[in-house]
Each structure stands twice: as C-alpha cells, then as structure tokens.
Design a protein around this motif. Sequence first.
Motif, PDB file in Angstrom:
ATOM      1  N   PRO A   1       0.887  -1.235  -0.048  1.00  0.00           N
ATOM      2  CA  PRO A   1      -0.023   0.071   0.054  1.00  0.00           C
ATOM      3  C   PRO A   1       0.917   1.379  -0.055  1.00  0.00           C
ATOM      4  N   ALA A   2       0.530   2.141  -0.864  1.00  0.00           N
ATOM      5  CA  ALA A   2       1.087   3.520  -0.803  1.00  0.00           C
ATOM      6  C   ALA A   2       0.692   4.377   0.416  1.00  0.00           C
ATOM      7  N   HIS A   3       1.600   4.861   0.866  1.00  0.00           N
ATOM      8  CA  HIS A   3       1.424   5.773   1.969  1.00  0.00           C
ATOM      9  C   HIS A   3       0.506   6.922   1.716  1.00  0.00           C
ATOM     10  N   PRO A   4      -0.502   7.242   2.877  1.00  0.00           N
ATOM     11  CA  PRO A   4      -1.545   8.234   2.642  1.00  0.00           C
ATOM     12  C   PRO A   4      -1.038   9.883   2.733  1.00  0.00           C
TER      13      PRO A   4
ATOM     14  N   LEU B   1       3.544  14.432  -1.715  1.00  0.00           N
ATOM     15  CA  LEU B   1       2.718  13.042  -1.608  1.00  0.00           C
ATOM     16  C   LEU B   1       2.834  12.417  -3.015  1.00  0.00           C
TER      17      LEU B   1
ATOM     18  N   PHE C   1      -2.262   6.848  -7.786  1.00  0.00           N
ATOM     19  CA  PHE C   1      -3.531   6.687  -6.911  1.00  0.00           C
ATOM     20  C   PHE C   1      -3.808   7.585  -5.732  1.00  0.00           C
ATOM     21  N   VAL C   2      -2.865   7.576  -4.750  1.00  0.00           N
ATOM     22  CA  VAL C   2      -3.069   8.503  -3.743  1.00  0.00           C
ATOM     23  C   VAL C   2      -3.265   9.944  -3.750  1.00  0.00           C
ATOM     24  N   ALA C   3      -2.517  10.463  -4.623  1.00  0.00           N
ATOM     25  CA  ALA C   3      -2.812  11.975  -4.862  1.00  0.00           C
ATOM     26  C   ALA C   3      -3.687  12.526  -6.065  1.00  0.00           C
ATOM     27  N   GLY C   4      -3.118  11.841  -7.200  1.00  0.00           N
ATOM     28  CA  GLY C   4      -3.967  12.307  -8.359  1.00  0.00           C
ATOM     29  C   GLY C   4      -3.908  13.604  -8.714  1.00  0.00           C
TER      30      GLY C   4
ATOM     31  N   TRP D   1      -2.196   3.230 -16.564  1.00  0.00           N
ATOM     32  CA  TRP D   1      -1.497   4.449 -16.019  1.00  0.00           C
ATOM     33  C   TRP D   1      -0.227   4.422 -16.924  1.00  0.00           C
TER      34      TRP D   1
END
Lengths: 195, 411
Positions: B60-63, B92, B111-114, B187
């Motif tokens: 999992p990527a860090h939030p 991020l 995914f996380v930041a977009g 992506w």
Amino acid sequence: MRGLVFAIALVLSSELPAVEKQAEVCFACHGKGGASTLPLTPSIAGQPAFFVVAQLFLFRDGRRGAAPNPMYDAARNMSDDDLRSWGEYLSTLTPPAPPKSAPNATRFARGRALAAQHNCGTCHNQDYSGREQMPRLANQREDYLLKALRDYKSGARTGYGFASMPEAVAGLRDADLADLAHFLAYFPASRGVKR
Amino acid sequence: MKKNVSALTAAAVLLFAVQLAYAQDKKKDAPAATKPPAEEPFWAKGRPKNDVADKMAPVPAHPVPTAADKLPVAKIKLPPGFKAELWLSGILDARGMREGDKGTVFVSSLFVAGKIYAVVNKGGKREVKTIAEKLFLPNGIEFHKGALYVATPKDITRYDGIEDKLDSPPKPVMVYDKLPGDVPHGWKFIKIGPDGKLYVPVGAPCNICDPSDRYAQIFRMNLDGSGFESVAKGMRNTVGFDWHPKTGELWFGDNQRDWLSEDMPLDELNRVTKPGQHFGFPYCHSGVMTDPQFGWGKDCKDFVKPALTIGAHAAPLGMRFYTGKMFPAKYQNAIFLTRHGPWNRSQKYAADVVAVFIDEKGNAKMEPFLTGLVENNGYLGRPADVLVLKDGSLLVSDDHNGAIYRITYGK
C-alpha cells in the motif's frame, strides 16, 4: 465548528497527552474510549494506525463525501502530522468488547462460513484485528459493518488504493452481508491491542 | 435398515429444502443474477491457492508523505564519490519527473494524490505548487516546447506555456482521448522521441490474458494526436523508456506477469531495433519460458528476447539515459533505471536505481547504483523515476515516502 478547528490546531503543537484530551471531540460521536454506542457510527478504538491515517486522508480530501459530512469537517484542516498522531493514538486504545447479548446462532454460523469462504481473514487477520490499511472488524458495530459492506457493494465507497472490497462483496447478496456483519460484530475477539 | 431408510428420507427432505431455498433465493435476487459473479481484484487474478500467496497484495502506498526527519536519506548507499541529499519532502505520491525550460520540475502522482505538482525555486527555497488535481491516475507527464503533457489511462492533455502560468494554469487542451482507459496497467509513462512524436504505451488490461490489438503495445502519434500507430508489440506494462543518445534506439522496461512463481518471470529491459517487433507477451516471458496457459504451441525464439533481464517481479519504472556532465565518464550513455521492488514475491528486494551499461553491439549489463532501501523484508523507500537535471545531478523520486532525493558526484 470553530471550536473544533481550534481543538485540532492545538493538536499540531502537542504531544500524545494533548491528543488524548482532544480525543473527547472524537468520542462525542464514536463513544467513550472510541467504543461507539451511536447507530451507524463506528468504533475507532484499536484500529490499525495506517487504516486511521488512510481514512482521515480520504475524508480530508473529500473522497468519502464532502460537506455536509461531519468527518470531512473534522478532517479538512488536519495536517499530515495530525493524521499520524490520530493513527498512533487510536491504535493504542483498547478495542471494543463483544456485545453482552448472545448472537443468533444460525446467523453467526452462516456469517462465519461466509467469512471463511470469502477469505476475509486473509487480509483482516484470522482474528479480524486488522492490519495496515485493513480495518479491525471484530466487535465493530453490526449496523455499521452492514452499512460499510452495502456501501462497498453499491459503489458508494471504493476503499483506499488497490482495495479489494468492491470485488470481495460483488457476488454477495444483502442477506449475506447482514450475516457477515452479525458474525463479525459478535466475534469473540481477544482484547489484545494489535498495531 | 429402517433407520437407514429414515435417514435417507431425512436427507432427501433436507436436499429438497435446500434446493427450494436456493430457488427462492435465486428468484429474489433475479436482477443480481445477470451481474458477473464474484470477482477478484485485477491484481489477484491467477493467484495460486496457498497461504503465502493468499497474504500477498500490492504494497500500500502511504496516504501521507513521510516527515523530513524520518526519511531514509542516511540509509542510501551509492558508489564511491557519489552523495545523496534530500531535495524535497512532503510531496505526496511523487512519481514521474520532468524539467521545464525555465527550471521548473514537474512531478506526477498516481492513486493516492491524483495531482500534478510544479516545484519552483523561490529565492533559494523550493516551493511546491499543485497545478492540477483530482486527476485519474495521472502518472504520465512530458515537457516539450513550453507545454506540459499529462497522460491518464483515458487521455492525453496539454498545458501550454505552463511555466509562466503556474499560479493560474490554463485549461488543458485535449491531445488524444481515444485511449482504452482501463485501470489495470492503464497508467502511463509518456515521452516525446527524437522523431518528435509522442510515445504512449497501453499495457495489458490484466495480469495475464491475450488482449485485443488496442493493448499490450507501445504506440506513437504526432503531437496533435494524429497518425496514431504501433511501435512495438507483445509489451505487458512499460512504465519507463528512453532513446539511446547515440543509436536513437528505443529501450523500454517491461513489468512481467504475476503469480507464475517466486522467481519467474524475470522483468525485462528491451531494445527496439525496427518497427513491428513482438516482445513476447503473453506467449513468452523473459525470452526463456512459454506461458503455462497462453504459451502452448508457441516458441520463444519467435519473439524478440530482452536485452537484459533485471530480476523476478523487480518492477522497472522510470528510466533515463545519462548524458549529463557531472558523473564519471563510465556513466555517459548508461541507463539509470528505477526498480520499484516486488510486491508479488515473499522476499522483497530491489527498491533501488541500477545503472545499465550498453556496449556497441547492444549488450547490456547492470550494476547497483542507489541501494539501501530494503530492510527487514520491507521497503524504506521505493524509487519511481529519475530525472537528470541540467547541472548533471540526478533526481530520484520516492512515491512511498513522498520525497525526492538528489544524487551528486564530487564536490
């Protein structure tokens, strides 16, 4: 609202004891010590730190619904440090106890079979204590578990990153979701703190 | 005997009851029955049934980005004479990097930041501006003639004159909107080649499948989106490529299939020597083994072998040929290639930058360059792209920590 922002601002410059004080704001809805007694409101005590940070991140970003949403309001002005502090703190709290009443034996057994069949314990741990981005499920409120499962099924909630929940619930009927929620809510968990 | 008969009757009644219950359930759920059955997430397809594989999932990527004082800068190991420093923290999900004509460093995310960020130098201090957000997996970026190109799985857009408008970015111009848009391997890494064309890969929309001719290829197009054509076939998922500074040949990393085994297949670095070449997917992996499902009746010698295999599930991401002036001569025209590190393997490794040296015949060999980010079978950081700055130093993005490191030599 202003009070909440102030409370959160305080957290920025404080160590854990202050977080503890500010946690009263959370506990107003999520229950004393983070064990909820409010319908459709989850217990947050003993959740993995990563999970807490990830969900606060999603709330802050408006990805779990923007205003009006109390969690969006609570999280919108949090800093990254705040997120980390809440994750650390909530993960140290004693997880909620199983309900005092007895489960419906039939539904409990059905839920247990469904959980085994769908490998819930593979990610959420065999004792459903959760790890990393996967939440603790054991002894979560039954109504909230059902709401969360339904939200994944309807697409209202998508999860964090490469989350598997939309696929995990795709083939389940609503009655299955209800039995799963029943089983997990009544799961005879060890009360040990897992981080 | 009588006992047996009654047991049999009971069983028959039970069976009937179960069938009835099933039929009723089916009736009740009639609309749902037309939906596809329970599926796994795309990355889990092909997972063998065993306890170890059951627990395996993408890291999992860090939030949130890692705080500056907790970053693993001191853990980074480099060859003698090289030095690593923290260039930027708090960015991020930092993935792709490109440098603008005026020194802006553009950074993409996933995914996380977009988001797409612009890093500018404000009186000796680095400042991050978010120039686009709420984008769908905007990993692919390229800077060309004052414009920033941004690729999502669905489309490619262009922000003209972006470096003069960082505080109020222009509405993007649509360049191409006919990409398939699938999430699995959708992506992008994009780059404009020496031929002035925009190169855009479309990965396989699956772990392993034999997809239509919209997928599993590197395509190119004119900068206005016209003239879309295939450049290379049999590519599963490239998230990094570049052209050899001397030969002009395209080299690309390719992420091979999951779940085959702990040690196979080996991820690839490929060399394109002419149009229309097929690099094996889904029939042949790593140039040496046919796929257990799609490889029957196929022969690896009918496909272009990788120029170099770089390790099982190593996950090659961004790469760049080095033509800067700062590093020792041996690195001239060598590739700096990031390996994100495997998720689909029990023993974690890589999460590094390797240097790939290529001789005149195109033979390639690999050497460790930036290492030290694997500890206790986990990742302290995960390099995602490299960027050679105008001064010859090398930036390395770390999406795991939301940070960018700078590698210098001498001084």
